[in-house]
Design an enzyme around this catalytic site. Structure first.
Site, PDB file in Angstrom:
ATOM      1  N   LYS A   1       0.768  -1.110   0.112  1.00 45.60           N
ATOM      2  CA  LYS A   1      -0.032   0.001  -0.115  1.00 45.60           C
ATOM      3  C   LYS A   1       0.867   1.133   0.033  1.00 45.60           C
ATOM      4  O   LYS A   1       0.482   2.480  -0.587  1.00 45.60           O
ATOM      5  CB  LYS A   1      -0.944  -0.019   0.985  1.00 45.60           C
ATOM      6  CG  LYS A   1      -0.392   0.023   2.733  1.00 45.60           C
ATOM      7  CD  LYS A   1       0.063   1.208   3.012  1.00 45.60           C
ATOM      8  CE  LYS A   1       0.726   0.818   4.502  1.00 45.60           C
ATOM      9  NZ  LYS A   1       1.250   2.382   4.951  1.00 45.60           N
TER      10      LYS A   1
ATOM     11  N   THR B   1      -3.344   5.797   4.115  1.00 50.21           N
ATOM     12  CA  THR B   1      -2.158   5.907   3.575  1.00 50.21           C
ATOM     13  C   THR B   1      -2.164   6.905   2.524  1.00 50.21           C
ATOM     14  O   THR B   1      -1.425   7.886   2.286  1.00 50.21           O
ATOM     15  CB  THR B   1      -1.237   5.034   3.585  1.00 50.21           C
ATOM     16  OG1 THR B   1      -1.279   3.946   4.763  1.00 50.21           O
ATOM     17  CG2 THR B   1       0.296   5.272   3.241  1.00 50.21           C
TER      18      THR B   1
ATOM     19  N   ASN C   1       4.599   8.498   2.921  1.00 47.52           N
ATOM     20  CA  ASN C   1       4.613   8.107   1.581  1.00 47.52           C
ATOM     21  C   ASN C   1       3.729   9.126   0.754  1.00 47.52           C
ATOM     22  O   ASN C   1       4.282   9.566  -0.553  1.00 47.52           O
ATOM     23  CB  ASN C   1       3.687   6.679   1.443  1.00 47.52           C
ATOM     24  CG  ASN C   1       5.098   5.460   1.980  1.00 47.52           C
ATOM     25  OD1 ASN C   1       5.922   5.153   1.481  1.00 47.52           O
ATOM     26  ND2 ASN C   1       4.656   5.304   3.300  1.00 47.52           N
TER      27      ASN C   1
END
Length: 336
Positions: free
Chosen positions: A189, A246, A254
């Site tokens: 992910k 995320t 990220n």
């Protein structure tokens, strides 16, 4: 009350230490940096990682790895994924047969394609390895905001033991035997989150983000199932749950790195600006290697690799994704 050693005093290790302390456990935290230990013991804050968060006085920070590990009922390995192997090698001297060691970092090792628990078990033979993962930013866990995770282990007994240690009224923990699926979801992910952040940096909208999340989980689950993970894992907390948070959260390193790349930064410049380990960068090549090994089509992961390591323009990568060969959304579906 349990005696717990936390290996790693970064944002996640510190946040989990606060959680475990609040759950009534005795917590000792190791850092390789004497400067960091002195700062944490003196100020009881980690302003660069968890600004505004007070660290309870009873949490002990030390550079003494043996002291951190000795006589502990569970160890939490919380260093960034690129340092799991080197840290596990240091731990080997002090770890005991059957010691419960739970990994809380997310990544796949380039070259070996090992998960973090694979590395731990290779470097520390005889441990009882486990993994804790899910949509859980340290910034929110450290402030006791409601969070849900899943713990995976080889045995139900170990999984339920760790569930009892971590669970609280603000941190709900589920159990699962699918350690592989949990770790693949948690690491892959991060690669998709780089793409989502890049789309934000390019000025694209919610439609683009939703497409990347949806098609991203399709790529993750295709590969994960081919490797032996369970489908329900990828559509649970450590798959779609972790992917959503995320890709969308301001806390996501990220996503932030991807955002900067979308703004024109190089990969190296973006990582320097984020000032923390961007684990998706380290997992991207491994993800592409696994896709080739298992002959799984992963177009988003492929484009992320080309942007990161081959100098491809981010807007060109998005255009190529949009102009791919026309397909059915569910390839196995049959027309009536």
């Amino acid at each position: 009350m349990a005696k717990i050693g936390v290996i790693g005093a970064g944002s996640w290790g510190t946040a989990l230490s606060i959680l475990l302390h609040n759950n009534g456990h005795q917590v000792t935290v190791w850092s390789i940096s004497q400067e960091e230990v002195d700062m944490l013991n003196t100020t009881r804050r980690h302003e660069s990682k968890l600004p505004g968060v007070e660290i309870p006085e009873k949490i002990c920070f030390t550079t003494d790895l043996e002291k951190t590990m000795d006589d502990k009922e569970a160890l939490v390995l919380a260093v960034p994924s690129p340092y799991i192997r080197s840290t596990s090698r240091m731990m080997k001297e002090f770890v005991k047969e059957g010691q419960v060691v739970v990994n809380v970092s997310k990544g796949i090792e380039e070259g070996t394609f090992y998960t973090m628990t694979d590395i731990m078990e290779e470097e520390m033979p005889g441990i009882d390895a486990a993994v804790l993962s899910g949509p859980s930013h340290a910034e929110e866990v450290s402030r006791s905001l409601p969070t849900t995770c899943v713990v995976g282990a080889h045995s139900r007994q170990t999984a339920e033991y760790l569930q009892n240690i971590f669970i609280s009224d603000v941190f709900r923990v589920y159990t699962s035997p699918d350690m592989l699926g949990i770790e693949l979801g948690g690491s892959l992910k991060n690669v998709i989150a780089l793409a989502a952040g890049t789309a934000d940096g390019l000025g694209y909208g919610d439609n683009t983000k939703a497409a990347l999340i949806t098609r991203g989980i399709a790529e993750i689950s295709r590969l994960g199932i081919a490797m032996g993970g369970k489908p329900e894992t990828f559509f649970g907390l450590t798959g779609i749950g972790d992917l959503i948070v995320t890709c969308a959260s301001v806390h996501s390193r990220n996503r932030k790195a991807g955002y900067l790349i979308g703004k024109g930064y190089t990969m190296e410049e973006a990582m320097k600006e984020v000032q923390m380990v961007v684990e998706g960068v380290y997992s991207a090549k491994a993800a592409m290697g696994l896709a080739k090994k298992y002959q799984i089509e992963m177009p988003i992961v492929e484009q992320v690799n080309q942007v990161l390591f081959e100098g491809k323009k981010a807007d060109v990568a998005v255009k190529e994704l949009m102009l791919r060969t026309r397909k059915s959304e569910a390839e196995d579906s049959v027309w009536a």
